[in-house]
Design a protein around this motif. Structure first.
Motif, PDB file in Angstrom:
ATOM      1  N   LEU A   1      10.570  52.773  72.133  1.00 54.95           N
ATOM      2  CA  LEU A   1      11.648  51.807  71.918  1.00 54.95           C
ATOM      3  C   LEU A   1      11.161  50.762  70.926  1.00 54.95           C
ATOM      4  O   LEU A   1      10.057  50.230  71.078  1.00 54.95           O
ATOM      5  N   ASN A   2      11.981  50.477  69.931  1.00 54.33           N
ATOM      6  CA  ASN A   2      11.707  49.367  69.034  1.00 54.33           C
ATOM      7  C   ASN A   2      12.193  48.072  69.683  1.00 54.33           C
ATOM      8  O   ASN A   2      13.285  48.026  70.248  1.00 54.33           O
ATOM      9  N   ASP A   3      11.389  47.040  69.589  1.00 51.96           N
ATOM     10  CA  ASP A   3      11.704  45.756  70.200  1.00 51.96           C
ATOM     11  C   ASP A   3      13.102  45.302  69.794  1.00 51.96           C
ATOM     12  O   ASP A   3      13.381  45.101  68.615  1.00 51.96           O
ATOM     13  N   PRO A   4      14.013  45.145  70.756  1.00 51.00           N
ATOM     14  CA  PRO A   4      15.398  44.777  70.414  1.00 51.00           C
ATOM     15  C   PRO A   4      15.594  43.288  70.146  1.00 51.00           C
ATOM     16  O   PRO A   4      16.693  42.864  69.801  1.00 51.00           O
ATOM     17  N   ASP A   5      14.525  42.478  70.303  1.00 50.85           N
ATOM     18  CA  ASP A   5      14.665  41.038  70.124  1.00 50.85           C
ATOM     19  C   ASP A   5      14.773  40.605  68.663  1.00 50.85           C
ATOM     20  O   ASP A   5      14.982  39.427  68.388  1.00 50.85           O
ATOM     21  N   GLY A   6      14.563  41.512  67.736  1.00 54.80           N
ATOM     22  CA  GLY A   6      14.671  41.146  66.330  1.00 54.80           C
ATOM     23  C   GLY A   6      13.322  40.949  65.686  1.00 54.80           C
ATOM     24  O   GLY A   6      12.298  41.396  66.187  1.00 54.80           O
ATOM     25  N   SER A   7      13.311  40.242  64.582  1.00 56.39           N
ATOM     26  CA  SER A   7      12.105  40.151  63.765  1.00 56.39           C
ATOM     27  C   SER A   7      11.297  38.880  63.989  1.00 56.39           C
ATOM     28  O   SER A   7      10.250  38.702  63.398  1.00 56.39           O
ATOM     29  N   GLY A   8      11.750  37.974  64.864  1.00 54.13           N
ATOM     30  CA  GLY A   8      11.017  36.727  65.065  1.00 54.13           C
ATOM     31  C   GLY A   8       9.977  36.837  66.152  1.00 54.13           C
ATOM     32  O   GLY A   8       9.901  37.815  66.887  1.00 54.13           O
ATOM     33  N   GLN A   9       9.119  35.800  66.264  1.00 54.04           N
ATOM     34  CA  GLN A   9       8.091  35.771  67.293  1.00 54.04           C
ATOM     35  C   GLN A   9       8.602  35.089  68.566  1.00 54.04           C
ATOM     36  O   GLN A   9       7.840  34.467  69.305  1.00 54.04           O
ATOM     37  N   THR A  10       9.862  35.159  68.813  1.00 52.88           N
ATOM     38  CA  THR A  10      10.443  34.615  70.028  1.00 52.88           C
ATOM     39  C   THR A  10      11.205  35.714  70.740  1.00 52.88           C
ATOM     40  O   THR A  10      11.431  36.796  70.197  1.00 52.88           O
ATOM     41  N   GLY A  11      11.633  35.459  71.938  1.00 53.42           N
ATOM     42  CA  GLY A  11      12.414  36.441  72.665  1.00 53.42           C
ATOM     43  C   GLY A  11      11.881  36.639  74.063  1.00 53.42           C
ATOM     44  O   GLY A  11      11.055  35.868  74.559  1.00 53.42           O
ATOM     45  N   ASN A  12      12.326  37.706  74.710  1.00 58.76           N
ATOM     46  CA  ASN A  12      11.945  38.005  76.069  1.00 58.76           C
ATOM     47  C   ASN A  12      11.078  39.255  76.095  1.00 58.76           C
ATOM     48  O   ASN A  12      10.543  39.650  75.058  1.00 58.76           O
ATOM     49  N   ALA A  13      10.908  39.868  77.236  1.00 61.91           N
ATOM     50  CA  ALA A  13       9.953  40.971  77.372  1.00 61.91           C
ATOM     51  C   ALA A  13      10.651  42.242  77.830  1.00 61.91           C
ATOM     52  O   ALA A  13      11.525  42.207  78.700  1.00 61.91           O
ATOM     53  N   GLN A  14      10.222  43.363  77.256  1.00 63.59           N
ATOM     54  CA  GLN A  14      10.771  44.672  77.611  1.00 63.59           C
ATOM     55  C   GLN A  14       9.946  45.318  78.714  1.00 63.59           C
ATOM     56  O   GLN A  14       8.716  45.185  78.752  1.00 63.59           O
ATOM     57  N   TYR A  15      10.651  46.013  79.611  1.00 64.06           N
ATOM     58  CA  TYR A  15      10.019  46.769  80.693  1.00 64.06           C
ATOM     59  C   TYR A  15      10.621  48.167  80.754  1.00 64.06           C
ATOM     60  O   TYR A  15      11.816  48.353  80.501  1.00 64.06           O
ATOM     61  N   TRP A  16       9.780  49.144  81.089  1.00 65.46           N
ATOM     62  CA  TRP A  16      10.275  50.483  81.408  1.00 65.46           C
ATOM     63  C   TRP A  16      10.804  50.485  82.838  1.00 65.46           C
ATOM     64  O   TRP A  16      10.217  49.866  83.725  1.00 65.46           O
ATOM     65  N   VAL A  17      11.899  51.198  83.059  1.00 63.34           N
ATOM     66  CA  VAL A  17      12.536  51.272  84.375  1.00 63.34           C
ATOM     67  C   VAL A  17      12.414  52.691  84.915  1.00 63.34           C
ATOM     68  O   VAL A  17      12.916  53.649  84.307  1.00 63.34           O
ATOM     69  N   ALA A  18      11.746  52.849  86.042  1.00 62.94           N
ATOM     70  CA  ALA A  18      11.563  54.170  86.635  1.00 62.94           C
ATOM     71  C   ALA A  18      12.876  54.705  87.187  1.00 62.94           C
ATOM     72  O   ALA A  18      13.655  53.956  87.787  1.00 62.94           O
TER      73      ALA A  18
END
Length: 333
Positions: A74-91
């Motif tokens: 998965l490509n980070d969906p938060d965009g190109s900045g150094q801000t945002g939230n965190a991605q997790y895999w869901v079992a």
């Protein structure tokens, strides 16, 4: 009180026979090799700087890649900045529900994370169930190449409710594994845009036989979620053991049902597995919502005697003012 249950068992022991169940050490309870697709795995966005409580801010379908035997990314969906939230895999569902047999086993997986930005600290693995959230740290961020991680499915290295929370107990881990609702694995470890990869996930059974105790399910949630009932001990004559109720409504009436057979029957909006009821005992939970009944197991109970236990707890959040623990089955050696 501790001797009431064994005394009753001794009187009724000849009525039922059964065999204990065993499990193969290291056998997969669930596994995902991604040979032909994503196999139900998703990615979600959880808040930063802490994913707790887990509030889903977005859900994404990963890309399946057929090379290297198959993996997902998965490509980070938060965009190109150094801000945002965190991605997790869901079992997916195969990893959820009653996974008691995983206690003492492990969660094996391969992770990779590709970015030039520095790492950040966040909860790495969230295991949620039985009204509890347990947190585990991987001990280091994945690198651009796949890195293998082995996560113990025992209390070792797990904390309750937060990275800095108290260490998890064996009973707490067993409670969560008896009714897993969510398994979240951190996918994003680096500030700024990155690409996240997952492969070769396996949930493995523990190294020992399941012994005399089996978790049957049938819990009904209340104020604190589903109350958790655990049985411990070998049930050999003269040995110690107990029934432990956790995560029930604090300071509340709790009725223990005992049966020598199990015909699951609708009860108070849930299911009572201890039917026909052989005996019932009126008790109460403490201020933490717990209750423990210890015993020294008596001699004279025939081998392969089967017993079923389940609690009903007075609980305003239950559909009919009652919550139910999971039921447990015990078979004497």
């Amino acid at each position: 009180m501790p001797r009431i249950i064994p005394s009753l068992v001794l009187a009724a022991a000849a009525l039922v026979t059964a065999r204990a169940e065993a499990q193969v050490p290291g056998a997969p309870l669930a596994e995902s090799s991604f040979v032909s697709g994503a196999e139900g795995w998703l990615s979600i966005t959880l808040p930063y700087p802490s994913a707790l409580p887990p509030t889903i801010l977005g859900t994404y379908s990963p890309t399946w890649v057929s090379s290297l035997g198959g993996y997902i990314k998965l490509n980070d969906p938060d965009g190109s900045g150094q801000t945002g939230n965190a991605q997790y895999w869901v079992a997916p569902a195969a990893y959820l529900g009653d996974r008691s047999a995983a206690y003492g086993g492990s969660l094996e997986l391969d992770l990779a994370n590709s970015s030039t930005y520095p790492a950040f600290t966040q909860e790495d693995v969230l295991l949620i169930g039985g009204g509890l959230t347990l947190v585990h740290a991987l001990g280091g961020a994945p690198v651009p190449a796949f890195t293998h991680f082995s996560i113990p499915m025992s209390e070792t290295g797990w904390t309750v409710g937060a990275i800095a929370g108290p260490p998890a107990s064996a009973q707490q881990m067993q409670c969560v594994l008896s009714a897993v609702e969510h398994l979240y694995i951190r996918a994003e470890y680096l500030n700024g845009p990155d690409t996240e990869f997952l492969d070769n996930v396996s949930l493995l059974t523990g190294p020992t036989a399941s012994g005399p105790w089996t978790t049957l399910g049938f819990g009904l949630g209340g104020v604190t979620g589903i109350p958790c009932l655990l049985g411990t001990g070998t049930l050999a004559a003269g040995s110690s053991g107990n029934l432990a109720l956790l995560n029930a409504r604090p300071s509340s009436l709790a009725v223990l049902f005992l049966s020598l057979a199990s015909t699951p029957t609708p009860f108070k909006g849930g299911v009572l597995a201890t039917v026909p009821v052989t005996a019932m005992f009126t008790l109460g939970t403490d201020a933490s919502g717990a209750l423990t009944l210890p015993w020294i197991w008596p001699a004279g109970i025939p081998s392969a005697t089967t017993l079923y236990f389940q609690f009903a707890i007075q609980d305003i959040a239950g559909p009919h003012g009652v919550s139910l623990s999971n039921a447990v089955k015990a078979v004497t050696p």
